[in-house]
Design an enzyme around this catalytic site. Structure first.
Site, PDB file in Angstrom:
ATOM      1  N   GLY A  29       0.861  -1.180   0.000  1.00 23.10           N
ATOM      2  CA  GLY A  29       0.000   0.000   0.000  1.00 23.10           C
ATOM      3  C   GLY A  29       0.892   1.222   0.000  1.00 23.10           C
ATOM      4  O   GLY A  29       2.088   1.120   0.294  1.00 23.10           O
ATOM      5  N   CYS A  41       5.491  -5.889   1.535  1.00 21.92           N
ATOM      6  CA  CYS A  41       5.759  -4.450   1.412  1.00 21.92           C
ATOM      7  C   CYS A  41       5.122  -3.687   2.588  1.00 21.92           C
ATOM      8  O   CYS A  41       5.535  -3.878   3.723  1.00 21.92           O
ATOM      9  CB  CYS A  41       5.312  -3.944   0.047  1.00 21.92           C
ATOM     10  N   HIS A  91       8.073  -7.615  -3.578  1.00 14.20           N
ATOM     11  CA  HIS A  91       6.773  -8.144  -4.022  1.00 14.20           C
ATOM     12  C   HIS A  91       6.943  -9.530  -4.660  1.00 14.20           C
ATOM     13  O   HIS A  91       7.256  -9.607  -5.852  1.00 14.20           O
ATOM     14  CB  HIS A  91       6.139  -7.187  -5.043  1.00 14.20           C
ATOM     15  N   GLU A 107       4.697 -11.458  -5.607  1.00 18.31           N
ATOM     16  CA  GLU A 107       3.590 -11.752  -6.528  1.00 18.31           C
ATOM     17  C   GLU A 107       3.837 -11.308  -7.960  1.00 18.31           C
ATOM     18  O   GLU A 107       3.187 -11.786  -8.877  1.00 18.31           O
ATOM     19  CB  GLU A 107       2.292 -11.119  -5.987  1.00 18.31           C
ATOM     20  N   SER A 140     -24.368 -12.883 -24.507  1.00 18.20           N
ATOM     21  CA  SER A 140     -23.736 -12.177 -25.628  1.00 18.20           C
ATOM     22  C   SER A 140     -22.986 -13.131 -26.541  1.00 18.20           C
ATOM     23  O   SER A 140     -22.594 -12.763 -27.646  1.00 18.20           O
ATOM     24  CB  SER A 140     -22.748 -11.148 -25.085  1.00 18.20           C
ATOM     25  N   GLY A 141     -22.746 -14.353 -26.038  1.00 21.00           N
ATOM     26  CA  GLY A 141     -21.902 -15.267 -26.811  1.00 21.00           C
ATOM     27  C   GLY A 141     -20.447 -15.148 -26.405  1.00 21.00           C
ATOM     28  O   GLY A 141     -19.594 -15.873 -26.896  1.00 21.00           O
ATOM     29  N   GLY A 142     -20.139 -14.200 -25.506  1.00 27.33           N
ATOM     30  CA  GLY A 142     -18.796 -14.097 -24.954  1.00 27.33           C
ATOM     31  C   GLY A 142     -18.591 -15.180 -23.893  1.00 27.33           C
ATOM     32  O   GLY A 142     -19.539 -15.879 -23.528  1.00 27.33           O
ATOM     33  N   VAL A 143     -17.363 -15.283 -23.414  1.00 29.83           N
ATOM     34  CA  VAL A 143     -17.034 -16.374 -22.484  1.00 29.83           C
ATOM     35  C   VAL A 143     -17.847 -16.280 -21.191  1.00 29.83           C
ATOM     36  O   VAL A 143     -18.456 -17.260 -20.756  1.00 29.83           O
ATOM     37  CB  VAL A 143     -15.515 -16.351 -22.149  1.00 29.83           C
ATOM     38  N   ASP A 144     -17.881 -15.098 -20.579  1.00 33.87           N
ATOM     39  CA  ASP A 144     -18.468 -14.984 -19.239  1.00 33.87           C
ATOM     40  C   ASP A 144     -19.968 -15.287 -19.230  1.00 33.87           C
ATOM     41  O   ASP A 144     -20.444 -16.087 -18.426  1.00 33.87           O
ATOM     42  CB  ASP A 144     -18.220 -13.582 -18.663  1.00 33.87           C
ATOM     43  N   SER A 145     -20.713 -14.644 -20.141  1.00 31.25           N
ATOM     44  CA  SER A 145     -22.157 -14.889 -20.104  1.00 31.25           C
ATOM     45  C   SER A 145     -22.467 -16.315 -20.554  1.00 31.25           C
ATOM     46  O   SER A 145     -23.430 -16.926 -20.080  1.00 31.25           O
ATOM     47  CB  SER A 145     -22.923 -13.859 -20.938  1.00 31.25           C
ATOM     48  N   SER A 146     -21.624 -16.891 -21.413  1.00 30.84           N
ATOM     49  CA  SER A 146     -21.864 -18.271 -21.857  1.00 30.84           C
ATOM     50  C   SER A 146     -21.673 -19.251 -20.701  1.00 30.84           C
ATOM     51  O   SER A 146     -22.463 -20.182 -20.532  1.00 30.84           O
ATOM     52  CB  SER A 146     -20.909 -18.651 -22.985  1.00 30.84           C
ATOM     53  N   LYS A 157     -10.606 -15.031 -15.059  1.00 30.41           N
ATOM     54  CA  LYS A 157     -10.973 -15.440 -16.421  1.00 30.41           C
ATOM     55  C   LYS A 157     -10.544 -16.877 -16.743  1.00 30.41           C
ATOM     56  O   LYS A 157     -11.313 -17.645 -17.308  1.00 30.41           O
ATOM     57  CB  LYS A 157     -10.310 -14.479 -17.416  1.00 30.41           C
TER      58      LYS A 157
END
Ligand code: XMP
Length: 520
Positions: free
Chosen positions: A54, A81, A169, A171, A223-229, A376
């Site tokens: 931070g 950090c 860091h 990560e 929509s045919g996109g990944v998330d809504s599918s 994702k």
């Protein structure tokens, strides 16, 4: 109950990366605001707690802080950090402004090779530093486990109390062996088994959705996109025909895309649900007529969509109770971690419908978001588990306004057709040449430029197609990809021969910045 690691957010810019690294160990984690009470935190039964970086100074009274009891719970804590400084400060160590602040690649010398988090890490290893304060003296019971030329405490630990801290860091990918360090903390110190699997996630979520929804009905804008599918697939497995998926075909999809979506989710597809395909091409084209400014075009598309979707929603008034939405974890984190920003957002729009309409139709104002906690790549894994074809699950991002942002100037059906055909050829040739796999995004766009050419004995005066392929990991910055020349030549030949109205093909070599990925 899943194994759970909590990430307490003190305003660090890399918090999502920490979460990613933990999830890569197949351990479920969430980013929680530092204002989460100790009771609420322990109620989640975390196997480990990570404190993020931070921008503040721990000795500034206005800085974010945490109850010292956090370090007395017996739960392993890793401070990163600012998180490391907070641990030192709270436990009686000394934190000061560093005489030399460190920023960027920094070599760290490991002083405690027997440390649980530095097991198998090189004696000297490259890390990423970004700090102006540093730990000048460690608290009682701690030992210094790493240092740099300018930082006496690059890492410290109290193994009996399971407290670990790094000034750098681990990560970020610039810390060469950072993933290993986080894995050691999560698996060896916290003792996680790493058994969080997407198949189990799907199963549990389907059960939870069934319990929550009961015999009610749900509407989802697909929509045919990944998330809504993937959201549609999960809901279909949970509630079958109680799910109503509305697929608004705005006419700005890639070639054959509408039919592909229908093939998967329609009556002949693999999923049990009500599939409603709305052919709204005319409506969109009418409204877009005469619009040539990029922002105005986006606005029109953004305004017509909820109207079309709303008209379908009105038809299921009295039947549907809930709206579902394919929100994923980065959307949640980006919109601010607190509940307030979520509330503000959902008060304008719920799952693609205006809030006023949602109220009028008597739908629940809180959307169902089954993917809310997934990244994702995890969403993709769930999609594959549920039997969505790989072509859809793994596909490149496609913007909401579709080809609307890939046609410079006014959008007409004829121009859409040109860009669809050229884009299809470009994708086809890249796939044949096997160069599509590493690309972040690649597509054809249509410039507004007309130029003179010659075809056979005829003079032509046609449009120029722009091909664009970029390498990117985060879509914030991008570089043009070096597509092999013979592949580009083949695309040029095919596009000019097969797509009427085009007599020139250009390859866009602009990086982002200064360019954007899309052309509008
Ligand atoms: P730019 O063009 O801004 O694109 O470099 C970055 C990423 O965002 C996508 N993009 C959009 N997605 N609505 C969307 O849903 C939009 O208006 C939009 N504009 C750009 C773009 O495809 C790329 O992945």
């Amino acid at each position: 109950m899943n194994e759970f690691v909590a990430i307490l957010d003190f305003g660090g810019q890399y918090k999502q990366l920490i979460a990613r690294r933990v999830r890569e160990c197949n351990v479920y984690c969430e980013i929680l605001p530092y204002t989460t009470s100790l009771e609420a935190l322990t109620a989640r039964n975390p196997k480990g707690i990570i404190l993020t970086g931070g921008p503040n100074s721990v000795y500034d009274p206005a800085s974010p802080t945490y109850d010292k009891k956090l370090f007395e719970l017996g739960i392993p804590v890793l401070g990163i950090c600012y998180g490391s400084q907070l641990m030192a400060y709270k436990l009686g160590g000394d934190v000061k402004t560093a005489p030399t602040s460190e920023y960027g690649h920094t070599n760290v010398v490991i002083d405690a090779p027997d440390s649980a988090i530095f097991s198998d890490v090189s004696g000297e290893t490259q890390t990423w530093m970004s700090h102006t304060d540093y730990i000048a003296a460690v608290p009682e019971g701690f030992r210094i486990s790493a240092h740099t030329a300018n930082c006496p405490v690059a890492a410290m630990e109290n193994p009996e109390k399971k407290l670990y801290a790094t000034q750098f860091h681990p990560e970020v990918s610039h810390t060469k062996e950072g993933t290993k360090m986080i894995r050691h903390f999560v698996m060896d110190v916290c003792g996680c088994a790493g058994d969080w699997e997407m198949a189990a996630f799907a199963e549990t979520t389907i059960k939870e959705l069934r319990e929550k929804i009961g015999d009610k009905h749900v509407i989802l804008g697909l929509s045919g996109g990944v998330d809504s599918s993937v959201a549609a697939a999960l809901l279909s497995r949970a509630i079958g025909k109680q799910l109503h998926c509305v697929f608004v075909d705005h006419g700005l999809m890639r070639k054959d895309e509408g039919d592909e979506v229908e093939a998967i989710f329609g009556p002949k597809g693999n999923f049990d649900l009500n599939f409603i395909r709305v052919d709204a091409k005319e409506r969109f084209f009418m409204q877009l007529m005469g619009e040539s400014d990029p922002e105005s075009k986006r606005k029109v598309i953004g305004a017509v969509f909820p109207q079309v979707f709303g008209d379908e929603a009105k038809k299921v008034k009295g039947i549907v109770k809930y709206i579902a939405q394919g929100t994923i974890y980065p959307d949640v984190v980006e919109s601010g971690d607190g509940k307030t920003s979520d509330v503000i957002k959902s008060h304008h729009n719920v799952g693609g419908l205006p809030i006023e309409l949602v109220r009028e139709l008597g739908f629940d104002e809180k959307p169902i978001e089954p993917l809310r906690m997934l990244f994702k790549d995890e969403v993709r894994k769930v999609g594959l588990e549920l039997g969505i074809p790989e072509e859809l699950v793994m596909r490149q991002p496609f913007p909401g306004p579709g080809l609307g942002v890939r046609i410079i100037g006014e959008i007409t059906p004829a121009k859409v057709k040109i860009v669809q055909e050229a884009d299809y050829i470009f994708r086809d040739e890249l796939a044949r040449a096997g160069v599509d796999k590493d690309l972040g995004q690649y597509f054809a766009a249509l410039s507004n430029m007309r130029s003179v050419g010659v075809m056979g004995d005829h003079r032509t005066y046609g449009l120029a197609v722009v091909l664009r392929a970029v390498l990117t990991s985060d879509f914030m910055t991008a570089e043009a990809a070096e597509i092999p020349w013979p592949v580009l030549q083949k695309c040029m030949n095919r596009i000019i021969n097969e797509v009427p109205g085009v007599n020139r093909v250009l390859y866009d070599i602009t990086s982002k910045p200064p360019g954007t990925i899309e052309l509008e």
